[in-house]
Design an enzyme around this catalytic site. Structure first.
Site, PDB file in Angstrom:
ATOM      1  N   ASP A  86       0.881  -1.169   0.000  1.00 29.54           N
ATOM      2  CA  ASP A  86       0.000   0.000   0.000  1.00 29.54           C
ATOM      3  C   ASP A  86       0.920   1.220   0.000  1.00 29.54           C
ATOM      4  OD1 ASP A  86      -2.047  -1.808   0.375  1.00 29.54           O
ATOM      5  OD2 ASP A  86      -2.778  -0.923   2.242  1.00 29.54           O
ATOM      6  N   HIS A 142       4.829  -7.634  -0.358  1.00 30.15           N
ATOM      7  CA  HIS A 142       4.468  -8.853  -1.079  1.00 30.15           C
ATOM      8  C   HIS A 142       5.180  -8.892  -2.431  1.00 30.15           C
ATOM      9  CE1 HIS A 142       0.969  -9.946   1.597  1.00 30.15           C
ATOM     10  NE2 HIS A 142       1.257  -8.703   1.984  1.00 30.15           N
ATOM     11  N   SER A 227       8.371   3.419   5.335  1.00 25.50           N
ATOM     12  CA  SER A 227       9.516   3.575   4.463  1.00 25.50           C
ATOM     13  C   SER A 227       9.094   3.581   3.001  1.00 25.50           C
ATOM     14  CB  SER A 227      10.549   2.477   4.727  1.00 25.50           C
ATOM     15  OG  SER A 227      11.787   2.849   4.168  1.00 25.50           O
TER      16      SER A 227
END
Length: 265
Positions: A86, A142, A227
């Protein structure tokens, strides 16, 4: 003058020991009481979390939370390259002779970003995405595609902030900060997932056990605090979506574009 002072203070606070101190507190049981306040402050959709707020053992445990099944569907179209996180897009475009151009007003070399890896020649004219994770975002990382992990590298470095101030006011933070690089080989080519550490990020962790073969969307790693991910594709192997641009928000599993067979002509 004010900006110079902020830059100097950021230099002084970007030592690893500062992040270690912050990280120790975030992992302690004392930090549990901050979870509801943290969630409210950043408007985190707690209903998406795998567990109830009171079931998290520490602020770090909540920050690295998994989501309920189905909250991030993975795009299933053929050859799809999906967002590994995200994030907000802070830069994207074609790599030109080894340069990522105009990322918040600065140019980055692939050579510096990848720490002069022998693999860098595969990305000199590829495509890049710079994906910034704010404290609001889901912080697990992911796989953007299916494939085999062919190499991983830890690159020591600083922990400058990777927010708007850090990217615009500090010198090339994406290639000076600590990084963890994963190279994934698929049927079409290779992708590099560059995980960039930042201020108050105590560490970047791979999942355990570390997989060797990945399906698209498989869990790969996670940040302890916010980050940035830099995602690279090999020369001539990627066609981006035409409707995505800098400033847009993407969710993990959302299609960024399509992997294509390289033109051999």
């Amino acid at each position: 003058m004010k900006r110079s002072l902020l830059r100097m203070m950021t230099e002084l606070s970007s030592r690893k020991f500062v992040s270690r101190i912050t990280g120790r507190f975030a992992k302690s049981s004392l930090s549990r009481r901050w979870i509801p306040r943290f969630a409210a402050m950043y408007k985190i959709p707690v209903e998406d979390a795998e567990k109830r707020l009171e079931d998290y053992r520490s602020l770090n445990d909540f920050f690295t939370r998994r989501l309920k099944p189905g909250k991030r569907p993975i795009d299933t179209s053929a050859g799809s390259l999906v967002s590994p996180v995200d994030a907000r897009i802070t830069g994207c475009g074609v790599i030109k002779d080894g340069l990522m151009l105009e990322v918040k007003g600065q140019d980055y070399t692939i050579e510096e970003l990848l720490n002069s890896s022998p693999r860098l020649t595969q990305y000199l004219n590829g495509y890049f995405w710079v994906l910034y994770l704010s404290p609001t975002d889901y912080h697990r990382i992911h796989s953007p595609c299916e494939g085999d992990i062919v190499e991983s590298e830890h690159i020591p470095g600083r922990v400058y902030p990777v927010n708007e101030f850090g990217l615009t006011s500090m010198r090339r933070v994406l290639s000076r900060n600590e990084r963890l690089v994963t190279y994934i080989r698929n049927d079409i080519g290779e992708a590099a997932v560059v995980k960039v550490g930042a201020l108050n990020v105590s560490s970047i962790k791979y999942v355990e056990p570390m997989p060797k073969k990945l399906a698209r969307g498989d869990e790969l790693a996670y940040f302890e605090f916010g980050s940035t991910i830099v995602l690279l594709t090999e020369d001539g192997t990627f066609q981006p979506r035409s409707d995505l641009k800098t400033g847009d928000k993407v969710l993990m599993g959302e299609k960024l574009g399509t992997l294509i067979v390289r033109n051999q002509a």
